[in-house]
Enzyme design. Structure first.
Site, PDB file in Angstrom:
ATOM      1  N   HIS A  79       0.819  -1.031   0.120  1.00  0.00           N
ATOM      2  CA  HIS A  79       0.105  -0.285  -0.371  1.00  0.00           C
ATOM      3  C   HIS A  79       1.408   0.972  -0.221  1.00  0.00           C
ATOM      4  CE1 HIS A  79       0.345  -0.001   4.248  1.00  0.00           C
ATOM      5  NE2 HIS A  79       0.051   1.325   4.129  1.00  0.00           N
ATOM      6  N   ASP A 125      -0.617  -7.114   1.153  1.00  0.00           N
ATOM      7  CA  ASP A 125       0.741  -6.246   1.135  1.00  0.00           C
ATOM      8  C   ASP A 125       1.740  -6.584   1.670  1.00  0.00           C
ATOM      9  OD1 ASP A 125       0.521  -3.252   1.467  1.00  0.00           O
ATOM     10  OD2 ASP A 125      -0.196  -3.409   3.894  1.00  0.00           O
ATOM     11  N   GLN A 215       0.251   6.394  11.542  1.00  0.00           N
ATOM     12  CA  GLN A 215       0.188   7.153  10.327  1.00  0.00           C
ATOM     13  C   GLN A 215       2.298   7.298  10.239  1.00  0.00           C
ATOM     14  OE1 GLN A 215      -1.871   5.789   9.418  1.00  0.00           O
ATOM     15  NE2 GLN A 215      -3.244   5.628  10.465  1.00  0.00           N
ATOM     16  N   GLY A 216       2.575   6.607   8.876  1.00  0.00           N
ATOM     17  CA  GLY A 216       4.304   6.270   8.080  1.00  0.00           C
ATOM     18  C   GLY A 216       4.801   5.429   9.052  1.00  0.00           C
ATOM     19  N   ASP A 217       4.262   4.995   9.952  1.00  0.00           N
ATOM     20  CA  ASP A 217       5.628   3.313  10.190  1.00  0.00           C
ATOM     21  C   ASP A 217       4.958   2.317   8.915  1.00  0.00           C
ATOM     22  OD1 ASP A 217       6.489   4.980  12.453  1.00  0.00           O
ATOM     23  OD2 ASP A 217       4.458   4.382  13.486  1.00  0.00           O
ATOM     24  N   SER A 218       3.907   3.081   8.144  1.00  0.00           N
ATOM     25  CA  SER A 218       3.750   1.515   7.846  1.00  0.00           C
ATOM     26  C   SER A 218       5.064   1.119   6.301  1.00  0.00           C
ATOM     27  CB  SER A 218       2.670   1.992   6.161  1.00  0.00           C
ATOM     28  OG  SER A 218       1.417   1.557   6.826  1.00  0.00           O
TER      29      SER A 218
END
Ligand code: ARG
Length: 263
Positions: A79, A125, A215-218
């Site tokens: 993603h 993913d 958010q942003g750690d993905s």
């Protein structure tokens, strides 16, 4: 799905989305969780975790994490690659701070996304990037297909990233890390129902919340016993009680990753 924020939103849009999600879920803005110190972690460095890569835009603005598994191969989330091309992204190694200029910056010569990937909540993913420049850092080992016992409920896992430090927060300039227990598949099913795809996902977090990726750690690593065992993927908000973080179950994709790493 709340908290499944697209990787390339601006910070403002990301914050607005998180706020809207929190409001919708909790009923009122005043019910948003109090600030928590990734959420609930501590600062660390890329010296301590040399395989920890920033995935950035062409201007070196980080938007996802990745894990170096070979000198020119980085595992990240599918993603994170939505809307990206080999020319729109860079991989930065050896850079502890988002505002740093040190480390090694590489262009990407190939982006492999699991061909079955459609949406993080449907699984698959996983992505593998091939770098134009070899990274002079120690790569992480990753699980093999038969290592499924690493996901035993209660096992301690380590998460890493530059993501927001609270659900409606801003990113961390310094790399952060925390540990969270692996959650049983039945527990994850209770939290997420049919969005939890057992073959492709594993959950980690405390029942009471408080510690989580955000958010942003993905795209970043879930390490178990120091070995890459998961990829930060999605969750309902961040660090909320009853809603653990959801990670790509890497044993399922290990052979696919190896095919890319050796290609
Ligand atoms: N989808 C997010 C990202 O793109 C990661 C969300 C992780 N959420 C969680 N509650 N663990 O950075």
């Amino acid at each position: 799905m709340f908290g499944l924020t697209r990787a390339r939103q601006t910070a403002a849009a990301l914050a607005a989305t998180a706020a809207a999600a929190a409001t919708a879920f909790l009923g009122a803005p005043s019910a948003v969780a109090a600030p928590q110190p990734i959420v609930g972690g501590t600062t660390t460095t890329t010296t301590a975790y040399p395989f920890m890569m920033q995935i950035t835009d062409a201007s070196q603005n980080q938007f996802c994490g990745g894990t170096l598994v070979a000198p020119t191969k980085v595992v990240t989330a599918a993603h994170c690659m939505a809307g990206e091309t080999t020319s729109s992204i860079r991989v930065v190694g050896g850079r502890t701070y988002l505002n740093g200029t040190n480390g090694t910056v590489s262009r990407v010569s190939r982006i492999w996304v699991d061909p079955d990937y459609r949406d993080a909540t449907r699984g698959d993913d996983v992505a593998v990037l091939t770098l134009s420049t070899a990274m002079p850092y120690t790569a992480a080992k990753y699980v093999s297909a038969s290592d499924t016992s690493v996901y035993a409920a209660g096992t301690t896992a380590r998460i890493l990233g530059w993501g927001t430090t609270r659900e409606n927060g801003s990113s961390s300039n310094q790399l952060r890390t925390a540990t969270v227990p692996v959650v049983s598949d039945s527990g994850c099913r209770t939290a997420y129902g049919s969005d939890f795809v057992q073959s492709d996902m594993v959950c980690a977090g405390y029942t009471s919340g408080g510690v989580d990726t955000c958010q942003g750690d993905s795209g970043g690593p879930l390490l178990i016993g120091g070995v890459l065992a998961g990829i930060t993927s999605w969750g309902e908000g961040c660090a909320e009680a009853g809603y653990p973080g959801v990670y790509t179950r890497l044993t399922t994709f290990s052979a696919l990753v190896t095919a890319q790493v050796t290609s």
